[in-house]
Write an enzyme that holds these catalytic residues in place. Structure first.
Site, mmCIF file in Angstrom:
data_model
loop_
_atom_site.group_PDB
_atom_site.id
_atom_site.type_symbol
_atom_site.label_atom_id
_atom_site.label_comp_id
_atom_site.label_asym_id
_atom_site.label_seq_id
_atom_site.Cartn_x
_atom_site.Cartn_y
_atom_site.Cartn_z
ATOM 1 N N GLY A 1 1.443 2.537 -3.434
ATOM 2 C CA GLY A 1 2.214 2.061 -2.844
ATOM 3 C C GLY A 1 2.329 1.547 -1.800
ATOM 4 N N ALA B 1 -7.755 -6.293 10.501
ATOM 5 C CA ALA B 1 -8.692 -6.111 10.820
ATOM 6 C C ALA B 1 -9.786 -6.411 9.455
ATOM 7 C CB ALA B 1 -9.143 -4.500 10.840
ATOM 8 N N ARG C 1 0.713 -1.819 -9.466
ATOM 9 C CA ARG C 1 0.142 -0.775 -10.103
ATOM 10 C C ARG C 1 0.162 -1.564 -11.746
ATOM 11 N NH1 ARG C 1 1.309 4.232 -6.305
ATOM 12 N NH2 ARG C 1 3.062 3.952 -5.949
ATOM 13 N N ASP D 1 -5.430 7.232 -4.101
ATOM 14 C CA ASP D 1 -6.906 7.591 -4.726
ATOM 15 C C ASP D 1 -7.235 6.918 -5.990
ATOM 16 O OD1 ASP D 1 -4.935 9.657 -5.691
ATOM 17 O OD2 ASP D 1 -5.931 10.934 -5.039
ATOM 18 N N GLY D 2 -6.490 6.627 -7.111
ATOM 19 C CA GLY D 2 -5.786 5.989 -7.659
ATOM 20 C C GLY D 2 -6.304 4.637 -7.680
ATOM 21 N N SER D 3 -6.367 4.085 -6.449
ATOM 22 C CA SER D 3 -6.851 3.342 -6.076
ATOM 23 C C SER D 3 -8.200 2.798 -5.589
ATOM 24 C CB SER D 3 -6.466 1.744 -4.831
ATOM 25 O OG SER D 3 -5.268 2.052 -5.097
ATOM 26 N N THR E 1 -1.784 5.521 2.439
ATOM 27 C CA THR E 1 -0.948 5.813 1.199
ATOM 28 C C THR E 1 -0.077 7.384 2.793
ATOM 29 O OG1 THR E 1 -0.341 7.836 -0.382
ATOM 30 C CG2 THR E 1 -2.738 7.674 0.800
ATOM 31 N N ASP F 1 1.241 9.705 1.718
ATOM 32 C CA ASP F 1 1.483 10.566 0.970
ATOM 33 C C ASP F 1 0.252 11.610 2.211
ATOM 34 O OD1 ASP F 1 3.153 9.849 -0.863
ATOM 35 O OD2 ASP F 1 1.597 9.627 -2.060
ATOM 36 N N ASP G 1 -2.432 12.022 1.437
ATOM 37 C CA ASP G 1 -2.894 13.326 0.313
ATOM 38 C C ASP G 1 -4.187 13.258 -0.151
ATOM 39 O OD1 ASP G 1 -2.932 11.138 -1.305
ATOM 40 O OD2 ASP G 1 -1.353 11.669 -2.605
ATOM 41 N N GLY H 1 5.836 12.148 -1.391
ATOM 42 C CA GLY H 1 4.061 13.110 -1.205
ATOM 43 C C GLY H 1 4.239 13.191 -2.548
ATOM 44 N N ARG H 2 5.069 13.254 -3.634
ATOM 45 C CA ARG H 2 4.567 12.994 -4.808
ATOM 46 C C ARG H 2 4.143 14.318 -5.258
ATOM 47 N NH1 ARG H 2 0.488 8.056 -6.702
ATOM 48 N NH2 ARG H 2 1.242 6.614 -6.098
ATOM 49 N N GLY I 1 12.558 21.989 12.528
ATOM 50 C CA GLY I 1 12.678 23.101 12.746
ATOM 51 C C GLY I 1 13.579 23.414 11.536
ATOM 52 N N ALA I 2 13.178 22.592 10.592
ATOM 53 C CA ALA I 2 14.049 23.185 9.560
ATOM 54 C C ALA I 2 14.013 25.271 8.956
ATOM 55 C CB ALA I 2 12.841 22.224 8.212
ATOM 56 N N GLU J 1 9.124 15.593 -2.921
ATOM 57 C CA GLU J 1 9.114 15.165 -3.686
ATOM 58 C C GLU J 1 9.154 16.064 -4.859
ATOM 59 O OE1 GLU J 1 7.666 11.674 -3.601
ATOM 60 O OE2 GLU J 1 7.943 10.967 -5.788
ATOM 61 N N GLN K 1 11.584 5.496 3.519
ATOM 62 C CA GLN K 1 9.831 6.495 4.138
ATOM 63 C C GLN K 1 8.953 5.479 4.350
ATOM 64 O OE1 GLN K 1 9.900 11.173 3.012
ATOM 65 N NE2 GLN K 1 11.255 9.437 1.631
HETATM 66 P P1 ADP Z 1 -2.263 5.410 -6.020
HETATM 67 O O1 ADP Z 1 -3.868 3.912 -4.759
HETATM 68 O O2 ADP Z 1 -1.409 5.045 -4.387
HETATM 69 O O3 ADP Z 1 -2.818 6.118 -5.802
HETATM 70 P P2 ADP Z 1 -1.751 4.268 -8.172
HETATM 71 O O4 ADP Z 1 -1.837 5.696 -8.581
HETATM 72 O O5 ADP Z 1 -0.936 4.016 -8.728
HETATM 73 O O6 ADP Z 1 -1.727 4.443 -6.530
HETATM 74 O O7 ADP Z 1 -3.037 3.496 -8.348
HETATM 75 C C1 ADP Z 1 -3.327 2.197 -7.993
HETATM 76 C C2 ADP Z 1 -3.788 1.135 -9.403
HETATM 77 O O8 ADP Z 1 -4.671 1.653 -9.084
HETATM 78 C C3 ADP Z 1 -2.964 1.479 -10.629
HETATM 79 O O9 ADP Z 1 -2.216 0.855 -10.836
HETATM 80 C C4 ADP Z 1 -4.542 1.716 -11.439
HETATM 81 O O10 ADP Z 1 -4.662 -0.182 -11.708
HETATM 82 C C5 ADP Z 1 -5.613 1.695 -10.643
HETATM 83 N N1 ADP Z 1 -5.960 3.030 -11.189
HETATM 84 C C6 ADP Z 1 -5.892 3.621 -10.767
HETATM 85 N N2 ADP Z 1 -6.615 4.539 -11.512
HETATM 86 C C7 ADP Z 1 -7.835 4.007 -11.727
HETATM 87 C C8 ADP Z 1 -8.928 4.175 -12.769
HETATM 88 N N3 ADP Z 1 -9.273 5.278 -13.118
HETATM 89 N N4 ADP Z 1 -9.660 3.712 -13.505
HETATM 90 C C9 ADP Z 1 -9.208 2.028 -12.281
HETATM 91 N N5 ADP Z 1 -7.763 1.850 -11.609
HETATM 92 C C10 ADP Z 1 -7.374 2.885 -11.881
HETATM 93 O O1 F6P Z 2 2.289 6.490 -2.714
HETATM 94 C C1 F6P Z 2 3.258 6.794 -2.359
HETATM 95 C C2 F6P Z 2 4.891 7.288 -2.767
HETATM 96 O O2 F6P Z 2 6.111 6.772 -1.722
HETATM 97 C C3 F6P Z 2 4.627 8.150 -3.161
HETATM 98 O O3 F6P Z 2 5.398 9.126 -2.949
HETATM 99 C C4 F6P Z 2 5.497 8.935 -4.005
HETATM 100 O O4 F6P Z 2 5.635 9.659 -5.537
HETATM 101 C C5 F6P Z 2 5.089 7.178 -5.280
HETATM 102 O O5 F6P Z 2 4.707 6.627 -3.931
HETATM 103 C C6 F6P Z 2 6.369 6.175 -5.998
HETATM 104 O O6 F6P Z 2 6.068 5.756 -6.113
HETATM 105 P P1 F6P Z 2 6.977 3.720 -6.963
HETATM 106 O O7 F6P Z 2 6.810 2.595 -5.912
HETATM 107 O O8 F6P Z 2 6.221 3.213 -7.830
HETATM 108 O O9 F6P Z 2 8.298 4.936 -6.890
#
Ligand code: ADP
Ligand code: F6P
Length: 324
Positions: A15, A26, A76, A107-109, A129, A131, A133, A174-175, A189-190, A227, A256
């Site tokens: 995202g 940078a 993605r 963390d996926g990236s 991100t 989030d 997270d 926030g996933r 102040g929710a 979310e 957001q």
């Molecule tokens: P974020 O980086 O925001 O957590 P994603 O979880 O969608 O977002 O991950 C982004 C991209 O990172 C994925 O579309 C994929 O290309 C790569 N990725 C995610 N998990 C893995 C994995 N286990 N191994 C290799 N690449 C990954």
């Molecule tokens: O990781 C950022 C985020 O906006 C999360 O808060 C949300 O769950 C997700 O990305 C939405 O992803 P997409 O852009 O694929 O709908």
């Protein structure tokens, strides 16, 4: 320790987040200042596999520090989660002379970055991100802008909620994590905040809370719903039926993720992006940049991905105490 690099690639993945452009700027300018060549990879790992690679110079990143989104675009990419995809990505890097890579994302990236490092490309992750997270770091680029955007939107919904004496359920992003929701809970102040880490799905408690608050003279009732809990619209219908209080749901959504980054996100993007280049110049690989106790440091990606992050219980507690 891996060898020093000569050509640094930079990509944004997952995202988009406000401040990613500051980080790209940078990386490019720090690397060029250090005498490295820089290549921008468009559309994250998807663009890498399609060889969407452009030379970057200092003017390539002019006039972007104030802009939301990412000038490199993001994506993605399922193919990169396979070992064939990862090896192809590393081969393409080598073909273009890229021996160092900065991956800005979540963390996926970083899992992708870890794989690229294992294929012989010195790789450093920068946390980007909204989030917040990522466990190893106290800060992720984009959070401050996103939470301020959400806070300002919730203030506006609150005006209507008070005027009409309604209950408002406002869903924030926030996933699976509740950081944006918790911060909005305190900052707006929710009366209630529903977090994936805490919520027990006891709707009767929400109903009782709304009724009690009416008795003590509250004119609105703001529920921030993360979310990760979701279902705000159906929840609103059930709560209205159970309390007799008009209840509306608002899902803030992608607003957001957009907008001009705050000073904090420009600052963190700039510092973390430059630090990633410094790591590569010192021959480091498979590291992730992090903020810990107000210092920028780096962790081994494998260790970083194995860490857990929890919400601050004190902040959660005062959210409720101060809303009474
Ligand atoms: P974020 O980086 O925001 O957590 P994603 O979880 O969608 O977002 O991950 C982004 C991209 O990172 C994925 O579309 C994929 O290309 C790569 N990725 C995610 N998990 C893995 C994995 N286990 N191994 C290799 N690449 C990954
Ligand atoms: O990781 C950022 C985020 O906006 C999360 O808060 C949300 O769950 C997700 O990305 C939405 O992803 P997409 O852009 O694929 O709908």
């Amino acid at each position: 320790m891996a060898n020093e690099v000569h050509t640094i690639g930079v990509l944004t993945s997952g995202g988009d987040a406000p401040g990613m452009n500051a980080a790209i700027r940078a990386v490019v300018r720090r690397a060029l200042t250090e005498g490295k060549q820089v290549k921008g990879i468009q559309r994250g790992y998807a663009g890498l596999l399609q060889e969407e690679i452009v030379d970057m110079n200092k003017r390539s990143v002019s006039d972007i520090i104030q802009r939301g989104g990412t000038i490199l675009q993001t994506a993605r990419c399922t193919e990169f989660t396979t070992s064939e995809g990862q090896e192809k990505g590393a081969e393409i890097c080598k073909k273009h002379g890229i021996d160092g890579m900065v991956v800005i994302g979540g963390d996926g990236s970083f899992r992708g970055a870890q794989k690229l490092a294992a294929c012989g490309i010195n790789t450093i992750g920068v946390p980007g991100t909204i989030d917040l997270d990522i466990a190893c770091t106290d800060y992720t680029i984009g959070f401050d802008t996103a939470v301020n955007t959400a806070m300002e939107a919730i203030d506006k919904v609150r005006d209507t909620s008070t005027s009409h004496e309604r209950c408002s359920i406002i869903e924030v992003m926030g996933r699976g994590a509740g950081f944006i929701a918790l911060w909005c809970g305190v900052a707006n102040g929710a009366e209630d905040v529903l977090l994936p880490e805490k919520y027990d799905y006891d709707e009767q408690r929400l109903v009782n809370n709304i009724i009690e608050n009416r008795k003590i003279g509250k004119k609105h009732h703001i529920i921030i719903n993360a979310e990760g809990i979701g279902h705000s619209t159906s929840m609103a219908r059930r709560i209205e039926a159970a309390t007799g209080v008009e209840t509306r749901a608002t899902i803030l959504g992608y607003m957001q993720r957009g907008g001009s980054p705050t000073a904090r996100d420009r600052m963190m993007g700039s510092v973390m992006g430059a630090y990633a280049v410094d790591c590569l110049c010192r021959g480091k690989s498979n590291r992730v940049v992090a903020l810990r106790e107000n210092h920028v440091v780096d962790f081994d990606i494998d260790e970083a991905l194995a860490m857990n992050k929890s919400l601050n219980d004190y902040e959660y507690d005062i959210c409720y105490t101060l809303a009474r």
